[in-house]
Design an enzyme around this catalytic site. Structure first.
Site, PDB file in Angstrom:
ATOM      1  N   THR A   1      -2.825   1.942  -4.518  1.00  0.00           N
ATOM      2  CA  THR A   1      -3.183   3.181  -3.837  1.00  0.00           C
ATOM      3  C   THR A   1      -4.501   3.709  -4.377  1.00  0.00           C
ATOM      4  O   THR A   1      -4.910   3.397  -5.506  1.00  0.00           O
ATOM      5  CB  THR A   1      -2.079   4.249  -4.037  1.00  0.00           C
ATOM      6  OG1 THR A   1      -2.468   5.452  -3.379  1.00  0.00           O
ATOM      7  CG2 THR A   1      -1.853   4.533  -5.513  1.00  0.00           C
TER       8      THR A   1
ATOM      9  N   ASP B   1       0.873  -1.166   0.000  1.00  0.00           N
ATOM     10  CA  ASP B   1       0.000   0.000   0.000  1.00  0.00           C
ATOM     11  C   ASP B   1       0.918   1.226   0.000  1.00  0.00           C
ATOM     12  O   ASP B   1       1.974   1.213   0.643  1.00  0.00           O
ATOM     13  CB  ASP B   1      -0.877  -0.011   1.252  1.00  0.00           C
ATOM     14  CG  ASP B   1      -1.762   1.222   1.343  1.00  0.00           C
ATOM     15  OD1 ASP B   1      -2.452   1.510   0.359  1.00  0.00           O
ATOM     16  OD2 ASP B   1      -1.741   1.891   2.393  1.00  0.00           O
ATOM     17  N   LYS B   2       0.542   2.277  -0.728  1.00  0.00           N
ATOM     18  CA  LYS B   2       1.442   3.429  -0.852  1.00  0.00           C
ATOM     19  C   LYS B   2       1.491   4.287   0.411  1.00  0.00           C
ATOM     20  O   LYS B   2       2.532   4.441   1.040  1.00  0.00           O
ATOM     21  CB  LYS B   2       1.036   4.319  -2.046  1.00  0.00           C
ATOM     22  CG  LYS B   2       1.975   5.521  -2.235  1.00  0.00           C
ATOM     23  CD  LYS B   2       1.516   6.442  -3.342  1.00  0.00           C
ATOM     24  CE  LYS B   2       0.433   7.399  -2.874  1.00  0.00           C
ATOM     25  NZ  LYS B   2       0.929   8.451  -1.957  1.00  0.00           N
TER      26      LYS B   2
ATOM     27  N   ASP C   1      -6.942  -1.656   4.691  1.00  0.00           N
ATOM     28  CA  ASP C   1      -6.395  -2.768   3.928  1.00  0.00           C
ATOM     29  C   ASP C   1      -6.807  -4.136   4.452  1.00  0.00           C
ATOM     30  O   ASP C   1      -6.305  -5.153   3.967  1.00  0.00           O
ATOM     31  CB  ASP C   1      -4.861  -2.682   3.918  1.00  0.00           C
ATOM     32  CG  ASP C   1      -4.368  -1.348   3.389  1.00  0.00           C
ATOM     33  OD1 ASP C   1      -4.983  -0.849   2.443  1.00  0.00           O
ATOM     34  OD2 ASP C   1      -3.395  -0.813   3.944  1.00  0.00           O
TER      35      ASP C   1
END
Length: 735
Positions: free
Chosen positions: A552, A396-397, A603
């Site tokens: 993202t 995940d960014k 997430d």
């Protein structure tokens, strides 16, 4: 006791939309309720009673005490053994009653030292699940009965196994003591954190400080944490700012700056200033409790390798039993009933699979402990085992590859205006703002030696939501804001900086213009800054043949800019949180094994869907049920630590399984007399010695796992560019 002086807070207003990690979880157990079934503190380690598996109802102290007593009693048993005397070539001491020393002490060892194995074997027999304990019980019982038959002169057999019985029980106790100590090591290492907590806290009552036991603290209380003192409970800073040593949680030695509104955790140390903290979690609700629960779950979770060892032990039981029966039948048919009894007893005695019993548990326990000490908290053993087969790591960014917080990443001063002047003026105008962007500008100016030396101050501060701020700085009216502000005041972007500002916009950065008395003096780029460690993590993973992907919800241009900067193989942009797990599925459909790394907030579905779910976030999400692993720190390079540990622990498991199972497969046929026609028969004494040696080899081989290096800085060192960025971040944090 008077309250300590408080320095001005370094305020941080929350970074909206960045999925930040709100501090660290803590360790607050002194006098408070811990999760059921977990030890209270490190001092209870030896008395910790296991409630599952073959050690159910057994404590470390029990095995320890029985081992030492059995070892002491074994010495005279071995010395007075005719077989040992014959092997070593000395004459047995003779005096009245000397012949009964070995039988009497051997019986005590069998009853006292062998009790855990006899009870465990009976339990396995009743449950119709023969395994390790039943095979141990069978071996020592056969040795005990055969030795008494020989001692009493029944049948004329020469089956003096007293010394083998004594050493067998002693070695088994030593192995199980080592195993249980190792199994409790990870949780004990975390329990030791509780011992670092203060016994008392300075509670704020009506403006005064009152010293109270930690057990008397309640959620909502405010406590004073002085410089050099430890935080007594998880909470939020309500006054003051300080640098905190959080190394006991994250493993990162660098102190972390915490200001008003930020979370601090029990056990961490305020290194420079005093702060007031509002208690938000105690007892079982603290992060330490969550960490301990995860370690306990990891130790109890299923493991393919452990299941293999358990099946091997069950098969070995039947292997030994069938081998013993066949040995008795064959030697009897050959007309040697005495040899039939001797060979059968020898087979059953040396078939005891203690090396196999240690092969997997020791590796798992040491790897779990090693990981916990490195800030990698393993909830599910399968997650660790799968890491060595991962094909793609999906990051995940925001908050994972990036800081999850605004930072000034570029400056474009107009001709005649220095970078220091631009930053100093902008920071003075933004100083009274609590907006995250304002904090980023102030931080950048503070970290810049020349800008901070100008000591400019702003007055008459006003803010316009969505447009910018206005203040009087050094006698000039200063405006700091984006395109909306420029349009409102009818100011155009000067051509000198227009191209630079456009390039910032193209990569997704926010552009703020600084206007003094109606003239633009420069522009600043503000964006979510890439972590210095991210580039090293991506390169190290790719060097290992692992594909790196990023996911993202940000705009495509922003995602592509970050992906290009880091050299990421595949980028998924503009993905809604609820759709992240579908991207994981897409990768799996391609036949790839996926590890998902996220902050655990949005997430969760993707973490659960991935083959390995890794939650990253400074220990705040310790209750994250979706992830198999939680990284206590924010360093994405810790994924390399997991891969390294997965490979190393798998190698040790296989080595130990091959050695332990191989010993039994080879020694049992030899003990049965398979090579007797060629003049070779494995004697009971040699068999017992080989059995002891195999156990020691397995234990020592597992201990070698402690030598591996899991330091992310060693596995993925920063490049020159990243080190420079890291130094800038350190300077910004320490001013």
């Amino acid at each position: 006791m008077s309250p300590a002086h408080h320095h001005g807070p370094d305020e941080h207003a929350g970074h909206t939309g960045h999925g930040e990690h709100a501090g660290h979880g803590g360790h607050d157990t002194h006098g408070q309720a811990m999760p059921q079934g977990l030890p209270h503190s490190a001092v209870d380690e030896e008395h910790q009673v296991h409630s599952h598996g073959q050690h159910a109802g057994h404590s470390v102290a029990m095995f320890k005490h029985r081992f030492w007593w059995s070892l002491i009693l074994s010495i005279p048993v071995v010395i007075f053994s005719p077989m040992v005397a014959h092997l070593l070539g000395y004459h047995l001491p003779q005096f009245p009653g000397s012949a009964w020393i070995a039988p009497v002490l051997g019986t005590v060892i069998f009853i006292y030292g062998g009790a855990p194995f006899l009870k465990g074997g009976l339990t396995e027999l009743r449950s119709h699940q023969p395994g390790m304990m039943l095979l141990i019980a069978l071996a020592i019982t056969v040795a005990f009965v055969a030795s008494w038959v020989t001692t009493l002169g029944i049948g004329g057999f020469d089956l003096d196994f007293w010394w083998e019985l004594a050493l067998l029980v002693t070695i088994m106790l030593l192995g199980h003591w080592m195993e249980m100590r190792a199994l409790g090591a990870a949780s004990s290492a975390l329990d030791a954190l509780a011992a670092l907590l203060p016994d008392e806290a300075e509670k704020i009552v009506d403006g005064d400080t009152v010293t109270v036991p930690i057990a008397d603290l309640s959620v909502g209380d405010t406590v004073l944490v002085r410089s050099g003192s430890r935080v007594p409970a998880d909470g939020q800073i309500v006054e003051g700012a300080a640098e905190f040593d959080e190394s006991m949680i994250t493993g990162e030695s660098q102190a972390v700056s915490r200001g008003e509104g930020e979370t601090v955790v029990a056990g961490t140390v305020a290194t420079d200033n005093s702060v007031r903290v509002r208690v938000e979690a105690i007892g079982a609700d603290t992060a330490l409790a969550g960490i301990q629960r995860m370690v306990a779950d990891a130790q109890e979770s299923s493991s393919r390798a452990q299941a293999l060892a358990d099946r091997a032990a069950a098969l070995l039981f039947w292997f030994a039993l069938v081998a013993g029966i066949l040995t008795a039948i064959v030697w009897t048919v050959l007309g040697s009933p005495d040899d039939a009894v001797t060979r059968t007893v020898t087979v059953l005695v040396i078939a005891c699979p203690h090396a196999l019993g240690l092969a997997i548990p020791l590796v798992i326990a040491i790897s779990t402990e090693k990981a916990a000490a490195s800030g990698v908290l393993i909830k599910d053993r399968l997650a660790l085992e799968r890491m060595r087969t991962i094909d793609v790591v999906l990051f995940d960014k925001t908050g994972t590859l990036t800081e999850g917080a605004h930072a000034v990443t570029g400056t474009a001063p107009m001709p005649g205006v220095s970078e220091a002047r631009l930053l100093a003026v902008a920071a003075a105008a933004e100083a009274d703002s609590e907006h995250p962007v304002a904090r980023a500008i102030v931080t950048a100016a503070t970290a810049h030696p020349e800008a901070s030396a100008q000591r400019l101050r702003g007055t008459g501060f006003t803010a316009a939501s969505g447009r910018g701020v206005r203040a009087i700085v050094d006698g000039a009216e200063v405006l700091v804001g984006g395109p909306n502000m420029l349009r409102e005041y009818g100011v155009d972007t000067p051509v000198e900086i227009a191209e630079t500002a456009r390039s910032w916009t193209d990569r997704g950065a926010g552009v703020l213009h600084v206007v003094a008395d109606g003239e633009v003096i420069g522009a600043l780029a503000v964006e979510d800054q890439v972590r210095p460690e991210s580039r090293a993590a991506v390169k190290a993973l790719q060097d290992r043949g692992v594909t790196v992907a990023m996911i993202t919800g940000d705009a495509t241009q922003v995602a592509r800019a970050v992906g290009a900067d880091l050299g990421i193989d595949e980028v998924f942009a503009e993905v809604l949180p609820q759709d992240k797990d579908t991207k994981v599925t897409d990768l799996q459909v391609r036949g790839l094994s996926v590890a998902m790394v996220g902050d655990g907030v949005n997430d969760a579905p993707a973490l659960a869907r991935a083959d390995v779910g890794i939650a990253i976030g400074a220990g705040t999400d310790v209750a994250m049920e979706s992830a198999g692993v939680v990284l206590a720190g924010n360093d994405p390079r810790a994924v390399l630590s997991m891969i390294e540990l997965s490979h190393a622990s798998y190698r040790k498991m296989i080595q130990n399984l091959v050695w332990a199972a191989g010993y039994n497969v080879i020694s049992v046929p030899l003990a049965a007399g398979l090579l007797a026609p060629f003049g070779f028969v494995l004697s009971p004494a040699v068999g017992a010695i080989l059995m002891s040696a195999s156990t020691i080899v397995v234990a020592l081989n597992a201990q070698l796992l402690r030598r591996i290096t899991l330091d992310p800085a060693h596995l993925a060192p920063l490049g020159a560019q990243d080190r420079h960025a890291d130094r800038r971040a350190v300077r910004a944090a320490t001013h």
